[in-house]
Design an enzyme around this catalytic site. Structure first.
Site, short mmCIF file in Angstrom:
data_model
loop_
_atom_site.label_atom_id
_atom_site.label_comp_id
_atom_site.label_asym_id
_atom_site.label_seq_id
_atom_site.Cartn_x
_atom_site.Cartn_y
_atom_site.Cartn_z
N CYS A 1 -23.15 -7.46 -18.46
CA CYS A 1 -21.86 -7.68 -17.76
C CYS A 1 -20.95 -6.61 -18.29
O CYS A 1 -20.38 -6.38 -19.40
CB CYS A 1 -21.20 -9.08 -18.07
SG CYS A 1 -22.24 -10.55 -17.37
N CYS B 1 -26.61 -12.73 -20.21
CA CYS B 1 -26.17 -13.91 -19.79
C CYS B 1 -26.86 -14.29 -18.25
O CYS B 1 -26.46 -15.27 -17.98
CB CYS B 1 -24.67 -14.14 -19.76
SG CYS B 1 -24.05 -13.21 -18.40
N GLY C 1 0.71 -1.48 -0.04
CA GLY C 1 0.22 0.02 -0.04
C GLY C 1 0.69 1.22 0.02
O GLY C 1 0.41 2.36 0.00
N CYS D 1 -19.22 -12.68 -19.47
CA CYS D 1 -20.45 -12.83 -20.04
C CYS D 1 -20.30 -13.84 -21.37
O CYS D 1 -21.26 -14.64 -21.32
CB CYS D 1 -20.83 -11.36 -20.86
SG CYS D 1 -22.41 -11.22 -20.97
N CYS E 1 -27.70 -9.52 -15.47
CA CYS E 1 -27.07 -9.35 -16.90
C CYS E 1 -28.37 -9.59 -17.94
O CYS E 1 -28.89 -10.83 -17.91
CB CYS E 1 -25.94 -9.80 -17.27
SG CYS E 1 -25.48 -9.84 -18.95
#
Lengths: 259, 234, 310
Positions: free
Chosen positions: C279, C257, C45, C285, C254
């Site tokens: 998606c 899909c 970080g 997808c 979605c």
């Protein structure tokens, strides 16, 4: 009555680059709950002294020692930077002459007051907010202004927000730089009453720098008179104001118009 | 009968130097010696300008003497007030010496009852108790109830003085300094004030007072101390 | 010319057309960047400054991510590049072609086949593996920049872990809007120490960063900072105890899909306001549709007799 001083200045001196003397050889001990007034006119060195005492400006000579919790008397400028920064955010407070120097103008009043809590790990929004509201109430700011920006406040309200922001961390020592400067007379009066009450109720020790003798008469137990960087007289406030010994003190006292 | 020594003034001198007047000196008194025991009250006498007020103020560290010492019994020991550190002087004022001035120095915007209650709180009483005690005392001094919640700035001289007395006497200080405590009071209120002072005396307070009123002086003082006898040479 | 030379022999690895060094950057630069990456991995970080080079795209187009990718690519890597989750946007296509030309490594659109994934603003839906590395493109690496413009101050704040100011910002959100309104680039605390800007991924993706098996690397080209999250590191999104962090929720699957619990993009279909949500992760997808899943729109199209692929 505690026997250990809270703040100790020894031979504090600061000379600016170029040779100009800011302050020279200032020494005193401040005990818990005491209020020390420092008066002087422009150029007296009182602001330089305050900067040295409050950890903002390292003195050229001498030292400033503070009774750090759990550590005893420590030289403020020998502390590591994170320790000093933490001290200035928790156990100390500085009330600046211009509230803009002591507040975040684009953060709400509640956020300003809650910041010190969040800085030491407070993580409950509801608790932080209610404590902020409590302190705003104590400085006589209406609860409905908690989410307003200090930009929209009057000078007196900004100053009171600054005070709440500092007191929320329950500091043992507060530095004030011309706390009533630039405020209307009636606003000054209200602020002084508030400060007097808070200092008395919370047992906070304070160092108040001002040119206004009425402020020190009302707020401080002890007084130091400064001229050209040096302390020319010190003692109990009423004693220095009623029976000044030094020529400059006498001049200062006699110059004040009695309303 | 020996009373416990409470206050001892040793060889005290005071001369004002007025630097703003070209360094002119104003000698007041020289070589003052005075002792006051518990339960004893001394009235300071002398013509106007003799230095009565100056002496009284020197006894609570309001004025700084030019030379000499003021010793007070503080926490069971005789302590030098004049040379003490400010912290100790503040402690002595907080615990041992009470001072009732001639004129009430008005702290603006604080109601009369709070001015008196604050003095009690400073002595350790809690807020509610202090307020009740303050009101009781103002009642006794015949200050009208409608004035209790009003700041004293608009009061008459007599009303202000009663607030002053209440503030000074609400606590039992071991040493009491009184500067013209009854000056602006009418006969009836004078009686109350005297009663309060005598009660403090009976509790063992050592009292030093300035009193022009011969009757009051006779009532409260055991002895008279003439300050003009110590007039300093000009 | 394509033959591998042993390291340290002083020979350069050439690109396919023989003009550029392997993956564009010279070897010394790659070493410098790898040193920065090692430091970044050692201090999760923490923003490591690095000597960023001029890349053949302008700042703001992924130069930081590209430099990181260039420094870690090897001949046996398989590269995937996505932009907002899609492999077929201009940005993704350009960068993929760039590495194809300068490194000659195989490229793919399938998340499961890739060893290095460079991404702009999304984390793929499929859980990444220990043998994968994800490289994020970062516009502004300093999470406190908007609150504290001074670099001198923000460096001290990171050094002393003085993060109260960010908490104040979240407080302000709640006091003004009743909730924390940051929806992307949502600040996180890494390894219980440094506060980090995860790049403008939606906050929906933040939980994926926590304890991810893959190595996560971040590159900011304009600001010249690199940071990293080692595998299986604790990553916590900042919040209040009584206003806990909540990723976005979608109330419909979605449209193509039928996937639930994935991040959806809005697609405008005509100028009469018709839209659908599909998606964001195009690879995900495609895989689901190949498996036979059909979302509401797909079913509609099938009923009307349109082809399976819109």
């Amino acid at each position: 009555m505690s026997d250990v001083p809270l703040l100790e200045a020894e031979g504090v001196s600061h000379t600016y680059a170029g040779g100009q003397v800011g302050c020279a050889d200032v020494g005193f001990s401040l005990y818990p709950g005491e209020v020390l007034g420092i008066v002087g006119e422009s150029g007296s060195g009182k602001s330089t002294l305050l900067s040295c005492l409050s950890g903002a400006l390292p003195p050229s000579r001498g030292r400033v020692r503070f009774a750090v919790r759990g550590q005893g008397m420590q030289d403020v400028f020998q502390l590591s930077e994170p320790d000093r920064r933490l001290l200035m955010r928790t156990d100390w407070g500085i009330v600046h002459q211009n509230p803009r120097d002591g507040l975040r103008m684009s953060v709400s009043a509640g956020g300003n007051v809650g910041e010190r809590l969040m800085a030491v790990g407070a993580r409950h929004y509801g608790d932080i907010r209610s404590e902020a509201l409590d302190w705003l109430g104590r400085v006589e700011i209406d609860a409905e202004r908690v989410d307003h920006l200090p930009r929209t406040f009057s000078g007196g309200m900004q100053q009171r927000t600054q005070i709440a922001r500092i007191l929320v961390s329950q500091p043992r020592l507060v530095f004030m730089d011309e706390p009533t400067g630039g405020l209307d007379v009636s606003v000054q009066a209200r602020l002084l009453d508030l400060l007097r009450g808070l200092v008395r109720d919370l047992g906070v020790a304070a160092v108040v720098v001002t040119h206004d003798l009425a402020v020190v008469r009302l707020l401080s137990d002890r007084l130091m008179v400064m001229r050209q960087g040096r302390v020319v007289e010190s003692g109990l406030t009423d004693q220095v104001l009623d029976d000044p010994q030094h020529p400059y003190s006498q001049l200062l006292v006699s110059s004040v118009l009695q309303a | 009968m020996t009373q416990e020594l409470m206050l001892q003034v040793q060889d005290l001198s005071k001369t004002f130097t007025l630097h703003t007047q070209g360094g002119a000196t104003l000698p007041v008194f020289d070589g003052v010696n005075l002792t006051v025991g518990a339960g004893q009250s001394i009235a300071l006498a002398g013509a106007s300008g003799a230095g009565k007020s100056t002496l009284l103020r020197s006894l609570c560290a309001n004025y700084r003497p030019s030379s000499g010492q003021v010793l007070v019994r503080h926490r069971d020991a005789m302590v030098d007030l004049t040379g003490a550190e400010p912290r100790l002087q503040l402690e002595i004022r907080r615990e041992t010496i009470g001072y009732v001035s001639q004129f009430l120095r008005v702290i603006p915007r604080i109601p009369a009852e709070e001015i008196v209650a604050e003095a009690a709180v400073a002595g350790g009483m809690d807020d509610a108790e202090a307020l009740n005690a303050a009101r009781a005392l103002l009642q006794r001094l015949n200050l009208p109830e409608r004035l209790w919640s009003v700041p004293p700035a608009t009061f008459s001289g007599g009303e202000q003085q009663r607030v002053n007395i209440a503030r000074g006497l609400i606590r039992s200080f071991p040493i009491l300094l009184l500067d013209e405590p009854t000056a602006s009071l009418d006969a009836e209120n004078r009686k109350v004030a005297v009663a309060l002072i005598m009660e403090a005396k009976a509790k063992g307070a050592a009292i030093v007072a300035i009193c022009h009123d011969e009757t009051v002086r006779a009532e409260i003082a055991d002895a008279v101390f003439d300050v003009s006898a110590f007039q300093a040479a000009a | 010319m394509n033959a591998l030379q042993p390291a340290g022999s002083g020979a350069q690895f050439h690109s396919i057309d023989g003009v550029y060094n392997f993956a564009y950057l010279d070897e010394q630069t790659k070493r410098m960047i790898r040193r920065a990456l090692l430091k970044a991995v050692a201090i999760p970080g923490y923003q490591v400054p690095f000597g960023g080079r001029e890349m053949p795209v302008a700042y703001g187009w992924g130069t930081g991510g590209m430099q990181v990718t260039a420094s870690i690519l090897g001949l046996d890597d398989v590269l995937k590049v996505i932009d907002q989750g899609a492999d077929d946007t201009t940005n993704a296509v350009s960068i993929r072609r760039f590495f194809n030309r300068t490194a000659g490594v195989p490229v793919t659109e399938a998340t499961t086949e890739a060893t290095v994934i460079q991404t702009r603003h999304r984390i793929p839906e499929k859980t990444l593996r220990e043998d994968q590395i994800i490289v994020y493109q970062v516009p502004m690496p300093e999470p406190l920049r908007k609150l504290e413009p001074r670099e001198t101050e923000t460096r001290k704040m990171h050094a002393f872990a003085e993060y109260g100011l960010m908490q104040v910002k979240l407080y302000e959100d709640i006091s003004r809007h009743g909730e924390i309104t940051t929806t992307y680039d949502y600040p996180v605390e890494v390894n219980a120490r440094y506060m980090m800007a995860p790049s403008p991924i939606p906050k929906f993706d933040n939980p994926k960063m926590h304890a991810m098996p893959a190595l996560q690397l971040f590159g900011a080209g304009r600001e010249k900072r690199i940071y990293a999250i080692p595998p299986y590191t604790k990553v916590r999104s900042l919040d209040f105890n009584d206003y806990p962090f909540e990723p976005q929720q979608f109330d419909a699957p979605c449209a193509l899909c039928d996937a639930k619990g994935v991040f959806l993009d809005e697609v405008i279909l005509d100028d009469k306001g018709d839209h659908m949500f599909v998606c964001s992760d195009s690879d995900h997808c495609r895989d689901r549709r190949a498996e036979g899943h059909m979302g509401p729109r797909a079913r509609e199209a099938a009923e009307k007799g349109y082809g399976a692929d819109q």
